[in-house]
Design a protein around this motif. Structure first.
Motif, PDB file in Angstrom:
ATOM      1  N   LEU A 241       1.500   0.325  -9.221  1.00 34.99           N
ATOM      2  CA  LEU A 241       1.747   0.789  -8.171  1.00 34.99           C
ATOM      3  C   LEU A 241       1.413   1.862  -7.612  1.00 34.99           C
ATOM      4  CD1 LEU A 241       5.143  -0.948  -6.919  1.00 34.99           C
ATOM      5  CD2 LEU A 241       2.859  -1.603  -6.406  1.00 34.99           C
ATOM      6  N   ASP A 242       1.183   2.783  -8.549  1.00 35.09           N
ATOM      7  CA  ASP A 242       0.659   4.313  -8.378  1.00 35.09           C
ATOM      8  C   ASP A 242      -0.701   4.381  -7.701  1.00 35.09           C
ATOM      9  OD1 ASP A 242       3.212   4.846  -9.537  1.00 35.09           O
ATOM     10  OD2 ASP A 242       2.267   5.437 -11.483  1.00 35.09           O
ATOM     11  N   GLN A 243      -1.544   3.180  -7.819  1.00 34.12           N
ATOM     12  CA  GLN A 243      -2.647   3.214  -7.461  1.00 34.12           C
ATOM     13  C   GLN A 243      -2.811   2.522  -5.767  1.00 34.12           C
ATOM     14  OE1 GLN A 243      -5.037   4.716  -9.162  1.00 34.12           O
ATOM     15  NE2 GLN A 243      -3.678   4.620 -10.811  1.00 34.12           N
ATOM     16  N   GLU A 244      -1.807   2.267  -5.388  1.00 35.81           N
ATOM     17  CA  GLU A 244      -1.542   1.781  -4.140  1.00 35.81           C
ATOM     18  C   GLU A 244      -1.512   2.740  -2.818  1.00 35.81           C
ATOM     19  OE1 GLU A 244      -1.857  -0.454  -1.233  1.00 35.81           O
ATOM     20  OE2 GLU A 244      -1.675  -1.593  -3.014  1.00 35.81           O
ATOM     21  N   ARG A 245      -2.336   2.757  -1.786  1.00 33.36           N
ATOM     22  CA  ARG A 245      -2.298   3.671  -0.868  1.00 33.36           C
ATOM     23  C   ARG A 245      -1.224   3.522   0.271  1.00 33.36           C
ATOM     24  NH1 ARG A 245      -8.439   3.921   1.399  1.00 33.36           N
ATOM     25  NH2 ARG A 245      -7.239   5.473   2.672  1.00 33.36           N
ATOM     26  N   GLU A 246      -0.888   2.322   0.585  1.00 32.03           N
ATOM     27  CA  GLU A 246      -0.191   1.884   1.332  1.00 32.03           C
ATOM     28  C   GLU A 246       1.175   1.455   0.837  1.00 32.03           C
ATOM     29  OE1 GLU A 246      -0.745   2.360   4.783  1.00 32.03           O
ATOM     30  OE2 GLU A 246      -2.738   2.728   4.221  1.00 32.03           O
ATOM     31  N   TRP A 247       2.148   2.539   0.561  1.00 38.74           N
ATOM     32  CA  TRP A 247       3.322   2.239  -0.056  1.00 38.74           C
ATOM     33  C   TRP A 247       4.383   1.619   0.736  1.00 38.74           C
ATOM     34  CZ3 TRP A 247       6.061   2.264  -4.527  1.00 38.74           C
ATOM     35  CH2 TRP A 247       5.422   2.686  -5.759  1.00 38.74           C
ATOM     36  N   GLY A 248       4.289   1.986   2.298  1.00 38.18           N
ATOM     37  CA  GLY A 248       5.200   1.617   3.119  1.00 38.18           C
ATOM     38  C   GLY A 248       5.083   0.019   3.092  1.00 38.18           C
ATOM     39  N   ALA A 249       3.640  -0.397   3.311  1.00 39.30           N
ATOM     40  CA  ALA A 249       3.516  -1.742   3.528  1.00 39.30           C
ATOM     41  C   ALA A 249       3.727  -2.595   2.210  1.00 39.30           C
ATOM     42  CB  ALA A 249       1.988  -1.979   3.814  1.00 39.30           C
ATOM     43  N   VAL A 250       3.622  -1.923   1.021  1.00 42.09           N
ATOM     44  CA  VAL A 250       4.188  -2.843  -0.088  1.00 42.09           C
ATOM     45  C   VAL A 250       5.578  -2.908  -0.242  1.00 42.09           C
ATOM     46  CG1 VAL A 250       3.931  -2.534  -2.552  1.00 42.09           C
ATOM     47  CG2 VAL A 250       1.916  -1.927  -1.503  1.00 42.09           C
ATOM     48  N   ASN A 297       1.568  -7.512   5.446  1.00 42.22           N
ATOM     49  CA  ASN A 297       0.645  -8.264   4.417  1.00 42.22           C
ATOM     50  C   ASN A 297      -1.017  -7.720   5.183  1.00 42.22           C
ATOM     51  OD1 ASN A 297      -0.675  -9.813   2.347  1.00 42.22           O
ATOM     52  ND2 ASN A 297      -0.465 -11.651   3.357  1.00 42.22           N
ATOM     53  N   PHE A 298      -0.902  -7.960   6.225  1.00 42.82           N
ATOM     54  CA  PHE A 298      -2.105  -7.445   6.952  1.00 42.82           C
ATOM     55  C   PHE A 298      -2.535  -5.904   6.612  1.00 42.82           C
ATOM     56  CE2 PHE A 298      -2.304 -11.229   9.284  1.00 42.82           C
ATOM     57  CZ  PHE A 298      -3.579 -11.445   9.594  1.00 42.82           C
ATOM     58  N   THR A 299      -1.694  -4.943   6.625  1.00 42.05           N
ATOM     59  CA  THR A 299      -1.961  -3.565   6.274  1.00 42.05           C
ATOM     60  C   THR A 299      -2.497  -3.576   4.739  1.00 42.05           C
ATOM     61  OG1 THR A 299      -0.105  -2.905   7.851  1.00 42.05           O
ATOM     62  CG2 THR A 299      -1.025  -1.356   6.192  1.00 42.05           C
ATOM     63  N   VAL A 300      -1.746  -4.311   3.874  1.00 40.90           N
ATOM     64  CA  VAL A 300      -2.180  -4.197   2.377  1.00 40.90           C
ATOM     65  C   VAL A 300      -3.637  -4.854   1.992  1.00 40.90           C
ATOM     66  CG1 VAL A 300      -1.646  -4.658   0.188  1.00 40.90           C
ATOM     67  CG2 VAL A 300       0.178  -3.979   1.854  1.00 40.90           C
ATOM     68  N   ASN A 301      -3.776  -6.050   2.775  1.00 42.28           N
ATOM     69  CA  ASN A 301      -4.892  -7.032   2.534  1.00 42.28           C
ATOM     70  C   ASN A 301      -5.754  -7.008   3.626  1.00 42.28           C
ATOM     71  OD1 ASN A 301      -3.720  -7.743  -0.491  1.00 42.28           O
ATOM     72  ND2 ASN A 301      -2.312  -9.098   0.728  1.00 42.28           N
ATOM     73  N   GLN A 302      -5.632  -6.454   4.599  1.00 43.28           N
ATOM     74  CA  GLN A 302      -6.609  -6.476   5.783  1.00 43.28           C
ATOM     75  C   GLN A 302      -6.820  -7.834   6.134  1.00 43.28           C
ATOM     76  OE1 GLN A 302      -7.980  -3.314   7.471  1.00 43.28           O
ATOM     77  NE2 GLN A 302      -5.867  -3.104   6.139  1.00 43.28           N
ATOM     78  N   PHE A 303      -7.894  -8.397   6.817  1.00 46.27           N
ATOM     79  CA  PHE A 303      -8.054  -9.655   7.115  1.00 46.27           C
ATOM     80  C   PHE A 303      -8.275 -10.719   6.220  1.00 46.27           C
ATOM     81  CE2 PHE A 303      -9.017  -6.928  10.698  1.00 46.27           C
ATOM     82  CZ  PHE A 303      -8.439  -7.556  11.616  1.00 46.27           C
ATOM     83  N   GLY A 304      -7.888 -10.285   4.869  1.00 52.04           N
ATOM     84  CA  GLY A 304      -7.817 -11.140   3.916  1.00 52.04           C
ATOM     85  C   GLY A 304      -6.336 -12.006   4.200  1.00 52.04           C
ATOM     86  N   ALA A 305      -5.447 -11.567   4.957  1.00 49.35           N
ATOM     87  CA  ALA A 305      -4.306 -12.060   4.877  1.00 49.35           C
ATOM     88  C   ALA A 305      -4.277 -13.238   5.791  1.00 49.35           C
ATOM     89  CB  ALA A 305      -3.422 -11.095   5.522  1.00 49.35           C
TER      90      ALA A 305
END
Length: 332
Positions: A241-250, A297-305
């Protein structure tokens, strides 16, 4: 008080669907073509401008022409314009005008989700049983007047007569006389897209009526959120999770998954004792995921959601059908 239009929900639905399709088509096209820019010499003609133009055209069609056809056309053209507009929301909520701003996808999803909720609210308030006799008469006259230039089909005539049923003998007789003055016309040939839509509706009706489909859906609703929570915990422990940019969304995805997991496990526990309540909780779990979880989910995965939303809607259809069946059985 303004008179409510009986077809308002259908026009809103056309607006929303055309807007959603436009956003997805634009994103797919831009990604496939490596995000080209229209313009040159320091100019960039953003598609938000074309969106504004189409919104004006759609509004103009609805204002200038009478009848349900022009209103539907205006809703579709306006929906395309709105899709082009809202697709560039990232540029207008960031100081650096960032089209690729990660939460932009979530903002777009929230906007369309609210429009869907608005459409459902309007549908509930503009059904034939919800309109006053005066409103039903006004809508019937609107249908008749829009048919004067080209005529009315037998199906449309029946719809007009049904609208004025119960409004009084004088009104019913007057509308019948007006209908007699309107020329008749044959129904238009069935278009290929209408056949496709009818086939899709039959397939959906068949699918939600299959009892054997209920149990795989129940299993998915119980297992999937639990797996999501466990996966986030494991990533936290391993440092992924340290590599994740959108912590709030996660965190939002995780919290929603936890809530849906609790609801689904509670529903599974109730299956033996109270199946109606169990499926009510399953339905609530899906709605929580659609209205809250997919935003993150849309914030994390964009339109892949988009695929996850489509799956949620399919699950919601099956669960809702089973819940209705159990309620009808309990009432009898």
């Amino acid at each position: 008080m303004p008179t409510r239009a009986i077809g308002a929900a259908a026009y809103l639905q056309a607006f929303v669907l055309s807007g959603v399709v436009t956003v997805l088509a634009v994103r797919a096209y831009l990604q496939a073509t490596n995000y080209p820019q229209l313009g040159g010499g320091g100019l960039h003609i953003a598609h938000v401008l074309w969106g504004g133009l189409l919104l004006v055209v759609g509004l103009g069609i609805a204002l200038v022409f009478l009848g349900g056809g022009p209103r539907t056309a205006g809703a579709v053209v306006g929906g395309v314009g709105f899709g082009l507009f809202i697709d560039e929301v990232g540029k207008f909520v960031t100081a650096r005008t960032d089209y690729f701003y990660a939460p932009a996808a979530a903002i777009i999803y929230v906007v369309f989700a609210l429009l869907v909720l608005l459409t459902q609210a309007v549908r509930g308030r503009t059904g034939r049983g919800r309109l006053t006799p005066a409103e039903r008469t006004a809508n019937a006259l609107d249908l008749v007047l829009s048919g004067l230039p080209g005529g009315l089909t037998d199906r449309r005539r029946i719809a007009v007569l049904r609208l004025v049923q119960g409004t009084g003998p004088a009104t019913e007789a007057a509308l019948a006389q007006v209908l007699d003055a309107v020329p008749r016309r044959e129904p238009p040939p069935v278009r290929f897209w209408q056949r496709g839509a009818a086939w899709a509706r039959r397939l959906a009706t068949w699918a939600v009526g299959r009892r054997w489909l209920v149990w795989p859906v129940v299993l998915w609703l119980v297992v999937e959120p639990v797996v999501t929570v466990v996966a986030v915990v494991v990533d936290g422990v391993t440092g992924a999770l340290d590599q994740e940019r959108e912590w709030g969304a996660v965190l939002g995805v995780s919290a929603t998954a936890l809530v849906t997991a609790v609801l689904s496990l509670r529903a599974a526990w109730l299956l033996r004792r109270d199946r109606t309540e169990a499926f009510r909780l399953f339905k609530l779990a899906i709605l929580v995921d659609l209205l809250f979880g997919q935003v993150f989910n849309f914030t994390v995965n964009q339109f892949g959601a988009v695929s996850a939303v489509a799956l949620d809607l399919a699950l919601l259809g099956v669960v809702t059908a089973e819940h209705r069946r159990l309620r009808r059985a309990a009432d009898h």
